[in-house]
Write a protein that holds these residues in place. Structure first.
Motif, PDB file in Angstrom:
ATOM      1  N   ASN A  35      58.935  84.943  33.943  1.00 33.21           N
ATOM      2  CA  ASN A  35      58.169  83.946  34.692  1.00 33.21           C
ATOM      3  C   ASN A  35      57.852  82.697  33.870  1.00 33.21           C
ATOM      4  O   ASN A  35      57.241  81.757  34.375  1.00 33.21           O
ATOM      5  CB  ASN A  35      56.842  84.555  35.170  1.00 33.21           C
ATOM      6  CG  ASN A  35      55.943  84.986  34.014  1.00 33.21           C
ATOM      7  OD1 ASN A  35      56.386  85.650  33.079  1.00 33.21           O
ATOM      8  ND2 ASN A  35      54.678  84.614  34.065  1.00 33.21           N
ATOM      9  N   ILE A  36      58.282  82.660  32.615  1.00 37.35           N
ATOM     10  CA  ILE A  36      57.931  81.544  31.731  1.00 37.35           C
ATOM     11  C   ILE A  36      58.942  80.409  31.862  1.00 37.35           C
ATOM     12  O   ILE A  36      60.149  80.610  31.734  1.00 37.35           O
ATOM     13  CB  ILE A  36      57.841  82.018  30.263  1.00 37.35           C
ATOM     14  CG1 ILE A  36      56.657  82.980  30.116  1.00 37.35           C
ATOM     15  CG2 ILE A  36      57.690  80.831  29.314  1.00 37.35           C
ATOM     16  CD1 ILE A  36      56.466  83.520  28.726  1.00 37.35           C
ATOM     17  N   ASP A  37      58.427  79.213  32.125  1.00 40.75           N
ATOM     18  CA  ASP A  37      59.232  77.989  32.195  1.00 40.75           C
ATOM     19  C   ASP A  37      58.628  76.973  31.224  1.00 40.75           C
ATOM     20  O   ASP A  37      57.424  76.717  31.284  1.00 40.75           O
ATOM     21  CB  ASP A  37      59.218  77.375  33.603  1.00 40.75           C
ATOM     22  CG  ASP A  37      59.711  78.343  34.672  1.00 40.75           C
ATOM     23  OD1 ASP A  37      60.424  79.299  34.333  1.00 40.75           O
ATOM     24  OD2 ASP A  37      59.363  78.133  35.844  1.00 40.75           O
ATOM     25  N   LEU A  38      59.445  76.395  30.360  1.00 43.94           N
ATOM     26  CA  LEU A  38      58.972  75.369  29.432  1.00 43.94           C
ATOM     27  C   LEU A  38      59.830  74.112  29.580  1.00 43.94           C
ATOM     28  O   LEU A  38      60.645  74.005  30.482  1.00 43.94           O
ATOM     29  CB  LEU A  38      58.983  75.910  28.001  1.00 43.94           C
ATOM     30  CG  LEU A  38      57.999  77.068  27.739  1.00 43.94           C
ATOM     31  CD1 LEU A  38      58.191  77.645  26.344  1.00 43.94           C
ATOM     32  CD2 LEU A  38      56.551  76.628  27.953  1.00 43.94           C
ATOM     33  N   ILE A  39      59.634  73.153  28.687  1.00 47.26           N
ATOM     34  CA  ILE A  39      60.297  71.847  28.795  1.00 47.26           C
ATOM     35  C   ILE A  39      61.166  71.606  27.566  1.00 47.26           C
ATOM     36  O   ILE A  39      60.747  71.834  26.430  1.00 47.26           O
ATOM     37  CB  ILE A  39      59.245  70.716  28.925  1.00 47.26           C
ATOM     38  CG1 ILE A  39      58.404  70.905  30.190  1.00 47.26           C
ATOM     39  CG2 ILE A  39      59.924  69.342  28.948  1.00 47.26           C
ATOM     40  CD1 ILE A  39      59.182  70.836  31.492  1.00 47.26           C
ATOM     41  N   THR A  40      62.366  71.120  27.801  1.00 50.52           N
ATOM     42  CA  THR A  40      63.288  70.810  26.706  1.00 50.52           C
ATOM     43  C   THR A  40      63.014  69.407  26.153  1.00 50.52           C
ATOM     44  O   THR A  40      62.192  68.654  26.691  1.00 50.52           O
ATOM     45  CB  THR A  40      64.750  70.866  27.186  1.00 50.52           C
ATOM     46  OG1 THR A  40      64.984  69.756  28.071  1.00 50.52           O
ATOM     47  CG2 THR A  40      65.043  72.168  27.914  1.00 50.52           C
ATOM     48  N   THR A  41      63.735  69.061  25.108  1.00 47.71           N
ATOM     49  CA  THR A  41      63.594  67.722  24.519  1.00 47.71           C
ATOM     50  C   THR A  41      64.077  66.637  25.474  1.00 47.71           C
ATOM     51  O   THR A  41      63.772  65.458  25.290  1.00 47.71           O
ATOM     52  CB  THR A  41      64.384  67.624  23.206  1.00 47.71           C
ATOM     53  OG1 THR A  41      65.728  68.050  23.436  1.00 47.71           O
ATOM     54  CG2 THR A  41      63.756  68.499  22.139  1.00 47.71           C
ATOM     55  N   ASN A  42      64.852  67.021  26.477  1.00 48.29           N
ATOM     56  CA  ASN A  42      65.330  66.059  27.476  1.00 48.29           C
ATOM     57  C   ASN A  42      64.453  66.046  28.725  1.00 48.29           C
ATOM     58  O   ASN A  42      64.878  65.543  29.766  1.00 48.29           O
ATOM     59  CB  ASN A  42      66.777  66.404  27.858  1.00 48.29           C
ATOM     60  CG  ASN A  42      67.722  66.286  26.678  1.00 48.29           C
ATOM     61  OD1 ASN A  42      67.689  65.301  25.939  1.00 48.29           O
ATOM     62  ND2 ASN A  42      68.568  67.286  26.487  1.00 48.29           N
ATOM     63  N   ASN A  43      63.246  66.611  28.594  1.00 46.73           N
ATOM     64  CA  ASN A  43      62.285  66.663  29.691  1.00 46.73           C
ATOM     65  C   ASN A  43      62.815  67.432  30.910  1.00 46.73           C
ATOM     66  O   ASN A  43      62.456  67.138  32.048  1.00 46.73           O
ATOM     67  CB  ASN A  43      61.862  65.249  30.124  1.00 46.73           C
ATOM     68  CG  ASN A  43      60.799  64.674  29.201  1.00 46.73           C
ATOM     69  OD1 ASN A  43      59.662  65.143  29.169  1.00 46.73           O
ATOM     70  ND2 ASN A  43      61.190  63.681  28.423  1.00 46.73           N
ATOM     71  N   GLU A  44      63.654  68.427  30.634  1.00 45.78           N
ATOM     72  CA  GLU A  44      64.169  69.281  31.690  1.00 45.78           C
ATOM     73  C   GLU A  44      63.475  70.635  31.641  1.00 45.78           C
ATOM     74  O   GLU A  44      63.097  71.114  30.562  1.00 45.78           O
ATOM     75  CB  GLU A  44      65.679  69.466  31.536  1.00 45.78           C
ATOM     76  CG  GLU A  44      66.465  68.167  31.697  1.00 45.78           C
ATOM     77  CD  GLU A  44      67.936  68.325  31.370  1.00 45.78           C
ATOM     78  OE1 GLU A  44      68.712  67.411  31.709  1.00 45.78           O
ATOM     79  OE2 GLU A  44      68.303  69.345  30.761  1.00 45.78           O
ATOM     80  N   VAL A  45      63.300  71.245  32.801  1.00 44.96           N
ATOM     81  CA  VAL A  45      62.661  72.562  32.865  1.00 44.96           C
ATOM     82  C   VAL A  45      63.640  73.622  32.378  1.00 44.96           C
ATOM     83  O   VAL A  45      64.792  73.665  32.817  1.00 44.96           O
ATOM     84  CB  VAL A  45      62.197  72.886  34.299  1.00 44.96           C
ATOM     85  CG1 VAL A  45      61.621  74.301  34.359  1.00 44.96           C
ATOM     86  CG2 VAL A  45      61.158  71.871  34.770  1.00 44.96           C
ATOM     87  N   TYR A  46      63.173  74.448  31.449  1.00 45.83           N
ATOM     88  CA  TYR A  46      63.976  75.570  30.973  1.00 45.83           C
ATOM     89  C   TYR A  46      63.356  76.847  31.511  1.00 45.83           C
ATOM     90  O   TYR A  46      62.217  77.187  31.190  1.00 45.83           O
ATOM     91  CB  TYR A  46      64.020  75.613  29.444  1.00 45.83           C
ATOM     92  CG  TYR A  46      64.870  76.746  28.903  1.00 45.83           C
ATOM     93  CD1 TYR A  46      66.227  76.566  28.669  1.00 45.83           C
ATOM     94  CD2 TYR A  46      64.312  77.995  28.654  1.00 45.83           C
ATOM     95  CE1 TYR A  46      67.014  77.609  28.197  1.00 45.83           C
ATOM     96  CE2 TYR A  46      65.089  79.043  28.185  1.00 45.83           C
ATOM     97  CZ  TYR A  46      66.437  78.846  27.959  1.00 45.83           C
ATOM     98  OH  TYR A  46      67.211  79.874  27.498  1.00 45.83           O
TER      99      TYR A  46
END
Length: 200
Positions: A35-46
């Motif tokens: 259930n964990i979603d974070l943000i990449t260096t390109n401001n994309e949801v991971y």
């Protein structure tokens, strides 16, 4: 009296064995929550629920760290080159670096950190932080993620975190395989051997 000492010794030995077994079982069952979603260096949801089926070496760090974190990143980059030479990095293995200080470590700050350490932004070494528009919730998700592998950290108030000193090797399903020391104790030869055993 002698029998009592022997009995006490047996009980203590059993308790120690049970304790060790508990920690080994706990570690072997550890898996990143989907259930964990974070943000990449390109401001994309991971989304971890959609992560690629590859071995992952996971590093928890923060960019303001004065010693152990940058040393680990540097050695991971050396390990990356070893894995590239072996033809498995990107194809079967990826690295993941997750900040424990998402307030300061924005995507832009992580991009600069990657540049400073000559880390290629090719999608095979993923740097993750929290969404600045949802930072409190994402901070909780980072804590949940770290707690999954018993990685402990706290800010004593001066901006220099006290934290555990391990990186984690995960299988294709984001399940724990083994942990390795960070910093000067990071042994890239040991990790390389373990990864090659798993991919071959």
């Amino acid at each position: 009296m002698k029998k009592i000492y022997i009995l006490c010794g047996v009980i203590v030995a059993l308790a120690i064995t049970a304790g060790i077994s508990f920690f080994l079982i706990r570690d072997s069952m550890a898996k990143i929550p989907e259930n964990i979603d974070l943000i990449t260096t390109n401001n994309e949801v991971y989304k971890f629920s959609e992560s690629e089926k590859k071995l992952k070496l996971v590093e928890f760090m923060y960019t303001n760290c004065p010693d152990i974190c940058p040393t680990t990143t540097l050695k991971m980059n050396m390990l990356k080159k070893d894995l590239q030479d072996a033809g498995v990095f990107g194809e079967k293995v990826q690295f993941m670096t997750i900040t424990i200080d998402p307030y300061k470590d924005t995507p832009e700050v992580l991009q600069q950190y990657m540049y400073n350490f000559d880390v290629e932004d090719d999608g095979n070494w993923i740097f993750l932080t929290g969404d600045q528009n949802n930072i409190k919730e994402d901070l909780k998700e980072i804590e949940e993620l770290a707690n999954t592998f018993q990685f402990q950290y706290r800010d004593p108030g001066d901006g220099f975190f006290i934290h555990s000193t391990f990186v984690y090797l995960l299988d294709e399903n984001n399940r724990y395989i083994k942990k390795y020391p960070m910093g000067e104790e990071f042994n890239r030869e040991d990790i390389f051997k373990k990864i090659m055993q798993k991919v071959n």
